[in-house]
Write an enzyme that holds these catalytic residues in place. Structure first.
Site, PDB file in Angstrom:
ATOM      1  N   ASP A  55       0.822  -1.205   0.000  1.00 17.22           N
ATOM      2  CA  ASP A  55       0.000   0.000   0.000  1.00 17.22           C
ATOM      3  C   ASP A  55       0.858   1.258   0.000  1.00 17.22           C
ATOM      4  OD1 ASP A  55      -2.217  -1.492   0.001  1.00 17.22           O
ATOM      5  OD2 ASP A  55      -2.965  -0.843   1.977  1.00 17.22           O
ATOM      6  N   TYR A  58       2.422   1.938  -3.299  1.00 18.09           N
ATOM      7  CA  TYR A  58       1.393   2.420  -4.214  1.00 18.09           C
ATOM      8  C   TYR A  58       1.096   3.892  -3.941  1.00 18.09           C
ATOM      9  CZ  TYR A  58      -3.156   2.935  -6.440  1.00 18.09           C
ATOM     10  OH  TYR A  58      -4.200   3.387  -7.210  1.00 18.09           O
ATOM     11  N   ASP A  59       0.908   4.206  -2.658  1.00 14.83           N
ATOM     12  CA  ASP A  59       0.608   5.597  -2.287  1.00 14.83           C
ATOM     13  C   ASP A  59       1.706   6.542  -2.740  1.00 14.83           C
ATOM     14  OD1 ASP A  59      -1.695   4.752  -1.171  1.00 14.83           O
ATOM     15  OD2 ASP A  59      -0.980   4.832   0.913  1.00 14.83           O
ATOM     16  N   SER A 104     -36.406  -1.479 -19.976  1.00 15.76           N
ATOM     17  CA  SER A 104     -36.322  -2.426 -18.856  1.00 15.76           C
ATOM     18  C   SER A 104     -36.583  -3.828 -19.403  1.00 15.76           C
ATOM     19  CB  SER A 104     -37.280  -2.034 -17.744  1.00 15.76           C
ATOM     20  OG  SER A 104     -38.581  -2.042 -18.232  1.00 15.76           O
ATOM     21  N   LEU A 105     -36.677  -4.783 -18.527  1.00 20.16           N
ATOM     22  CA  LEU A 105     -36.821  -6.165 -18.972  1.00 20.16           C
ATOM     23  C   LEU A 105     -38.215  -6.671 -18.643  1.00 20.16           C
ATOM     24  CD1 LEU A 105     -33.503  -7.793 -17.720  1.00 20.16           C
ATOM     25  CD2 LEU A 105     -34.243  -7.571 -20.086  1.00 20.16           C
ATOM     26  N   GLU A 135     -27.436 -14.832 -17.167  1.00 21.41           N
ATOM     27  CA  GLU A 135     -26.651 -14.029 -16.216  1.00 21.41           C
ATOM     28  C   GLU A 135     -27.450 -13.827 -14.941  1.00 21.41           C
ATOM     29  OE1 GLU A 135     -26.242 -10.289 -18.149  1.00 21.41           O
ATOM     30  OE2 GLU A 135     -24.975 -11.095 -19.739  1.00 21.41           O
ATOM     31  N   LYS A 137     -29.335 -11.577 -12.366  1.00 17.87           N
ATOM     32  CA  LYS A 137     -29.942 -10.255 -12.455  1.00 17.87           C
ATOM     33  C   LYS A 137     -29.558  -9.476 -11.204  1.00 17.87           C
ATOM     34  CE  LYS A 137     -34.280  -7.828 -13.215  1.00 17.87           C
ATOM     35  NZ  LYS A 137     -34.154  -6.990 -12.007  1.00 17.87           N
ATOM     36  N   ASP A 139     -29.098  -6.667  -8.442  1.00 17.88           N
ATOM     37  CA  ASP A 139     -30.055  -5.743  -7.856  1.00 17.88           C
ATOM     38  C   ASP A 139     -29.326  -4.493  -7.371  1.00 17.88           C
ATOM     39  OD1 ASP A 139     -32.365  -4.718  -6.938  1.00 17.88           O
ATOM     40  OD2 ASP A 139     -32.528  -6.019  -5.179  1.00 17.88           O
ATOM     41  N   ARG A 158     -30.004   5.515 -15.235  1.00 20.14           N
ATOM     42  CA  ARG A 158     -31.055   5.128 -16.170  1.00 20.14           C
ATOM     43  C   ARG A 158     -32.109   6.228 -16.314  1.00 20.14           C
ATOM     44  NH1 ARG A 158     -35.942   2.367 -16.109  1.00 20.14           N
ATOM     45  NH2 ARG A 158     -36.368   1.581 -18.178  1.00 20.14           N
ATOM     46  N   GLU A 197     -24.458  -2.473 -14.125  1.00 19.61           N
ATOM     47  CA  GLU A 197     -25.127  -2.265 -12.850  1.00 19.61           C
ATOM     48  C   GLU A 197     -24.088  -1.819 -11.839  1.00 19.61           C
ATOM     49  OE1 GLU A 197     -28.310  -3.004 -13.313  1.00 19.61           O
ATOM     50  OE2 GLU A 197     -29.204  -3.174 -11.325  1.00 19.61           O
ATOM     51  N   TYR A 249     -22.921  -5.506 -18.598  1.00 25.83           N
ATOM     52  CA  TYR A 249     -23.532  -6.711 -19.165  1.00 25.83           C
ATOM     53  C   TYR A 249     -24.181  -6.545 -20.528  1.00 25.83           C
ATOM     54  CZ  TYR A 249     -27.214  -4.480 -16.390  1.00 25.83           C
ATOM     55  OH  TYR A 249     -28.053  -3.570 -15.816  1.00 25.83           O
ATOM     56  N   LYS A 313     -31.062 -14.015 -22.234  1.00 22.12           N
ATOM     57  CA  LYS A 313     -30.970 -13.160 -23.424  1.00 22.12           C
ATOM     58  C   LYS A 313     -30.622 -14.002 -24.642  1.00 22.12           C
ATOM     59  CE  LYS A 313     -28.179 -10.032 -20.898  1.00 22.12           C
ATOM     60  NZ  LYS A 313     -27.257  -8.909 -20.844  1.00 22.12           N
ATOM     61  N   LYS A 337     -37.488 -14.107 -12.513  1.00 24.45           N
ATOM     62  CA  LYS A 337     -37.298 -13.636 -11.136  1.00 24.45           C
ATOM     63  C   LYS A 337     -37.330 -14.781 -10.120  1.00 24.45           C
ATOM     64  CE  LYS A 337     -37.896  -9.480 -10.393  1.00 24.45           C
ATOM     65  NZ  LYS A 337     -38.705  -8.344 -10.695  1.00 24.45           N
ATOM     66  N   CYS A 431     -63.045   8.985  11.930  1.00 26.30           N
ATOM     67  CA  CYS A 431     -61.719   9.218  11.349  1.00 26.30           C
ATOM     68  C   CYS A 431     -60.731   9.487  12.491  1.00 26.30           C
ATOM     69  CB  CYS A 431     -61.774  10.407  10.395  1.00 26.30           C
ATOM     70  SG  CYS A 431     -60.142  11.007   9.913  1.00 26.30           S
ATOM     71  N   CYS A 434     -59.819  13.380  12.444  1.00 24.69           N
ATOM     72  CA  CYS A 434     -60.735  14.501  12.712  1.00 24.69           C
ATOM     73  C   CYS A 434     -62.041  14.070  13.354  1.00 24.69           C
ATOM     74  CB  CYS A 434     -61.015  15.273  11.429  1.00 24.69           C
ATOM     75  SG  CYS A 434     -62.035  14.369  10.264  1.00 24.69           S
ATOM     76  N   CYS A 447     -62.474   9.246   4.737  1.00 26.38           N
ATOM     77  CA  CYS A 447     -62.925  10.361   5.572  1.00 26.38           C
ATOM     78  C   CYS A 447     -63.419  11.462   4.635  1.00 26.38           C
ATOM     79  CB  CYS A 447     -61.785  10.904   6.429  1.00 26.38           C
ATOM     80  SG  CYS A 447     -62.234  12.487   7.183  1.00 26.38           S
ATOM     81  N   CYS A 453     -60.200  17.999   7.516  1.00 22.28           N
ATOM     82  CA  CYS A 453     -59.527  16.938   8.274  1.00 22.28           C
ATOM     83  C   CYS A 453     -58.024  17.223   8.262  1.00 22.28           C
ATOM     84  CB  CYS A 453     -59.811  15.603   7.620  1.00 22.28           C
ATOM     85  SG  CYS A 453     -58.841  14.246   8.291  1.00 22.28           S
TER      86      CYS A 453
HETATM   87  S1  IVH Z   1     -29.769  -6.984 -19.609  1.00 20.65           S
HETATM   88  C1  IVH Z   1     -32.628  -4.076 -22.403  1.00 20.65           C
HETATM   89  N1  IVH Z   1     -28.562  -8.114 -17.644  1.00 20.65           N
HETATM   90  O1  IVH Z   1     -32.421  -5.240 -14.430  1.00 20.65           O
HETATM   91  C2  IVH Z   1     -32.254  -4.603 -21.130  1.00 20.65           C
HETATM   92  N2  IVH Z   1     -30.068  -6.345 -17.141  1.00 20.65           N
HETATM   93  O2  IVH Z   1     -35.609  -4.268 -15.712  1.00 20.65           O
HETATM   94  C3  IVH Z   1     -30.909  -5.230 -21.136  1.00 20.65           C
HETATM   95  N3  IVH Z   1     -30.209  -5.802 -14.770  1.00 20.65           N
HETATM   96  O3  IVH Z   1     -32.631  -2.093 -14.779  1.00 20.65           O
HETATM   97  C4  IVH Z   1     -30.566  -5.491 -19.744  1.00 20.65           C
HETATM   98  N4  IVH Z   1     -28.757  -7.307 -14.082  1.00 20.65           N
HETATM   99  O4  IVH Z   1     -30.486  -2.821 -15.920  1.00 20.65           O
HETATM  100  C5  IVH Z   1     -29.446  -7.170 -17.997  1.00 20.65           C
HETATM  101  N5  IVH Z   1     -27.368  -9.205 -16.024  1.00 20.65           N
HETATM  102  C6  IVH Z   1     -28.238  -8.271 -16.361  1.00 20.65           C
HETATM  103  C7  IVH Z   1     -28.867  -7.424 -15.423  1.00 20.65           C
HETATM  104  C8  IVH Z   1     -29.776  -6.467 -15.857  1.00 20.65           C
HETATM  105  C9  IVH Z   1     -29.566  -6.338 -13.717  1.00 20.65           C
HETATM  106  C10 IVH Z   1     -31.168  -4.699 -14.646  1.00 20.65           C
HETATM  107  C11 IVH Z   1     -31.402  -3.833 -15.820  1.00 20.65           C
HETATM  108  C12 IVH Z   1     -32.761  -3.244 -15.528  1.00 20.65           C
HETATM  109  C13 IVH Z   1     -33.406  -4.301 -14.712  1.00 20.65           C
HETATM  110  C14 IVH Z   1     -34.508  -5.004 -15.472  1.00 20.65           C
END
Ligand code: IVH
Length: 702
Positions: A55, A58-59, A104-105, A135, A137, A139, A158, A197, A249, A313, A337, A431, A434, A447, A453
């Protein structure tokens, strides 16, 4: 993976001569050497989880580079590793349009839906072999990264899918995001827009929260909130202190490179130095998709990041283009999901909360329980009917889930043999705010004391003074709350009796602001009828309906006296809406409060009706605006068209006569084309506004 002084020898060579000792040419060479060297160590550390130097070594390299760049400002570049520490705070985040809309998906909760998705693709694509890329998904918060000639040019959240917030400075501080694409394995393209993401690893999230608790700060609810909060900071130095990671992705657009498959695209992203999700697989059957989903679900609790499903996909890119997208999601991908996480706990108490519109909502207070990483202590029971259907009572054991993994819900009661249950919960006879006896409206309990109220009053005042209503300057939510809390306004009409002297002693007021607010309120007693109607917050009556009602009835009394059939003569008013309007106006407390309000002496203006004429093609037409125009803002154009007798509405439907589409129109255009609604671009719009009687917008609409 820590660069640890105890374990590492100092093999970094910061070099000898200082920035002042070298001439410009030599300094440039040294800066380049340092940048390459530091870039290499960053990559090892943040992407390959190993390191070759300590470290402190590097610093030292880093400090040396900072010193050289400070001495030679002309040699500064945006992709220098020193640019990761954060820049001066911004006033606001700029809005930036995405290179390609970020859709979105579509999502599936069960394998049958995935099977139907697969069948649809097979049918559309004919007799070809289909491969899917699978892949996790993630969050987190999705994000567009744009590289121009290999250098990070911008990063955009987004947002609404078309336009997001520019968070470039913040993203520069994220070590896993290359500021410059690697070029040693594959030449970078001239333009790359990639979607990924931003996430926070759970372990990093725990550490961050620990730090916050120790510093006396509120810990974050979950990694996703922490991530979007960090991404949207105005001060990128704060982002720099948050442990974010970006996994890429999806290539949204690329110039100067091309791929046949998503798999090849993902391999290229890796070669260019971006991180991609782990455990990506390519398969060719629905059974394998099910298997992948099952495996990830089983491992879900052992991963160091949150996922809420898997993404399926189509691998081949050419057919993707053929399949296209709906206005919301591509037809070539689906999110499969996971079941929401569920836990069991006890309802300690049920209480009733009164919303801004007067709806009484039963809420369960729960013994706190952790559901998917978030502590849940209350859940809405929605309304009387839901409550009866689920038959949950105080003291019951219930199963809780977070819908869409966010909002807590009571799923069901869990029977316990032999336990005495309490009595069924009954909605209150008064209510809680009131004391007015509530009325039943379908499944809801409401109400009816809408203008007095106290639970409703603050919201009603704010709404009354809002821009689309009476447009009273200085009367925001905070002031409304203050007026109610100080007992100055006990019902809407009291607003017009508030005096300067009442306001001056209040926090946030001085003489001038008090005078301005009082004047601002009183002056709005001369107002367009439509605005006044908007301000009343009649259920179902938005700006457009209010305009139509005002134009039709031309006075408040005629409207108040109108029977449902008369209301339904107004464009866009059907039986549901007329019943809602009558129900509101006939409510005795509303009627009395409205009488008292009208006693304050209003003068209503109604714009002259524009007679239908052949010279004016807009009269009576229903028009929707989308995209950006050069010559007008959308609200300017709206006023102009309304002045010409057009109705301007927000969404395209079969009743729309014409869509005015500026640049980057988005989903409304797609919908208009689907419905065969006439589309007018800006050039044509200007012709029409300058009057060409032979042409009428919407004349060809079926
Ligand atoms: S592919 C046109 N791959 O999930 C959509 N989306 O509504 C191509 N998300 O906000 C997206 N992980 O950004 C894809 N491995 C993954 C993902 C992913 C998360 C997100 C995406 C979107 C939401 C789906």
């Amino acid at each position: 993976m820590a660069r640890n002084d105890a374990e590492m020898a100092d093999t970094g060579e910061p070099g000898g001569a200082g920035p002042q000792d070298l001439g410009p040419g030599e300094a440039a060479a040294e800066i380049a050497r340092l940048r390459t060297e530091i870039g290499r160590h960053n990559r090892l550390y943040y992407q390959e989880a190993r390191s070759e130097i300590s470290d402190s070594a590097y610093d030292e390299l880093f400090r040396r580079l900072l010193a050289f760049e400070a001495a030679h400002p002309s040699l500064a570049v945006p992709d220098s590793p020193t640019q990761r520490v954060g820049a001066d705070p911004l006033e606001s985040l700029p809005n930036i349009e995405h290179a390609v809309p970020m859709l979105s998906l579509d999502s599936a909760q069960d394998i049958d839906t995935v099977r139907r998705f697969d069948e649809r693709l097979r049918k559309a694509l004919g007799d070809v072999e289909i491969r899917y890329v699978l892949e996790p998904k993630l969050d987190g918060a999705s994000l567009e990264l744009v590289y121009v000639d290999g250098v990070l040019d911008r990063a955009v959240t987004r947002g609404n899918g078309r336009v997001g917030e520019g968070v470039t400075e913040n993203v520069r501080t994220i070590r896993s995001v290359p500021l410059r694409l690697r070029d040693d394995r594959l030449a970078p393209p001239s333009f790359l827009s990639v979607r990924g993401e931003a996430i926070m690893y759970l372990s990093d999230f725990e550490t961050l929260n620990q730090r916050r608790i120790e510093a006396g700060e509120q810990p974050y609810q979950n990694p996703r909130n922490a991530t979007s909060g960090a991404l949207r900071q105005l001060d990128s130095r704060i982002t720099a202190s948050r442990p974010l990671t970006v996994l890429a992705y999806d290539i949204m657009e690329v110039r100067g490179a091309s791929f046949d498959t998503d798999s090849d695209g993902l391999a290229a992203l890796k070669a260019w130095g971006l991180l991609t999700p782990e455990r990506i697989e390519a398969v060719d059957s629905v059974d394998e998709i099910a298997e992948y989903h099952r495996r990830f679900d089983a491992d879900r609790d052992t991963l160091d990041y949150e996922i809420d499903g898997v993404v399926v996909k189509l691998d081949a890119l050419a057919p993707r283009a053929g399949l296209g997208s709906t206005s919301h999601h591509p037809r070539w991908a689906i999110a499969f999901k996971f079941e929401p996480r569920k836990e069991i706990t006890t309802i300690d108490r049920i209480f009733v909360s009164v919303g801004r519109t007067g709806v009484l909502t039963p809420v369960a207070l729960l013994r706190p329980v952790e559901v998917g990483g978030v502590t849940v202590s209350r859940a809405s029971l929605h309304n009387r009917e839901e409550l009866e259907r689920k038959d949950v009572r105080e003291g019951d054991r219930v199963r809780i889930q977070r819908a869409g993994d966010v909002i807590p819900q009571v799923v069901e009661r869990v029977d316990e043999a032999g336990r005495e249950r309490g009595p069924p919960f009954k909605m209150p006879a008064a209510c809680p705010s009131c004391g007015t006896p509530p009325v039943e409206k379908g499944p809801f309990t409401v109400c009816p004391n809408h203008f007095a109220c106290s639970a409703q009053l603050k919201g009603r005042i704010t709404h009354f003074g809002a821009r689309s209503a009476l447009d009273i300057e200085g009367l925001g939510a905070e002031t409304a709350a203050l007026l109610v809390d100080q007992g100055l306004v006990a019902e809407l009409a009291d607003l017009f009796d508030v005096a300067e002297d009442d306001l001056v002693p209040l926090e946030g007021f001085a003489e001038v602001s008090a005078r301005n607010l009082v004047a601002g309120i009183r002056k709005r007693r001369v107002v367009e009828l439509a605005r006044f109607l908007v301000g009343l917050g009649i259920p179902e009556v938005g700006v457009t309906v209010a305009r139509d009602l005002a134009a039709h009835f031309r006075g408040i009394d005629t409207l108040r006296n109108a029977v449902p059939e008369e209301l339904e003569e107004v464009h866009g008013v059907g039986p549901t809406m007329s019943a809602a309007i009558r129900g509101f106006l006939d409510e005795p407390r509303v009627a009395e409060a409205l009488d008292r309000l009208l006693d304050k002496g209003f003068e209503f203006a109604v714009p002259e009706e524009v007679p239908a004429d052949d010279e004016n093609p807009w009269t009576g037409k229903t028009v929707v605006l989308t995209g950006s125009l050069e010559a007008f803002t959308r609200s300017e154009l709206k006023k102009i068209l309304q002045g010409l007798g057009a109705r301007v509405t927000g969404s395209v439907s079969a009743r729309t006569d014409c869509l005015v589409a500026g640049a980057n129109p988005g989903s409304k255009l797609v919908r208009a084309r689907e419905l065969g609604v006439e589309v007018v671009d800006e050039a044509r719009l200007r012709e029409l506004l300058h009057g060409d009687p032979a042409e009428t917008p919407g004349a060809t609409t079926p």
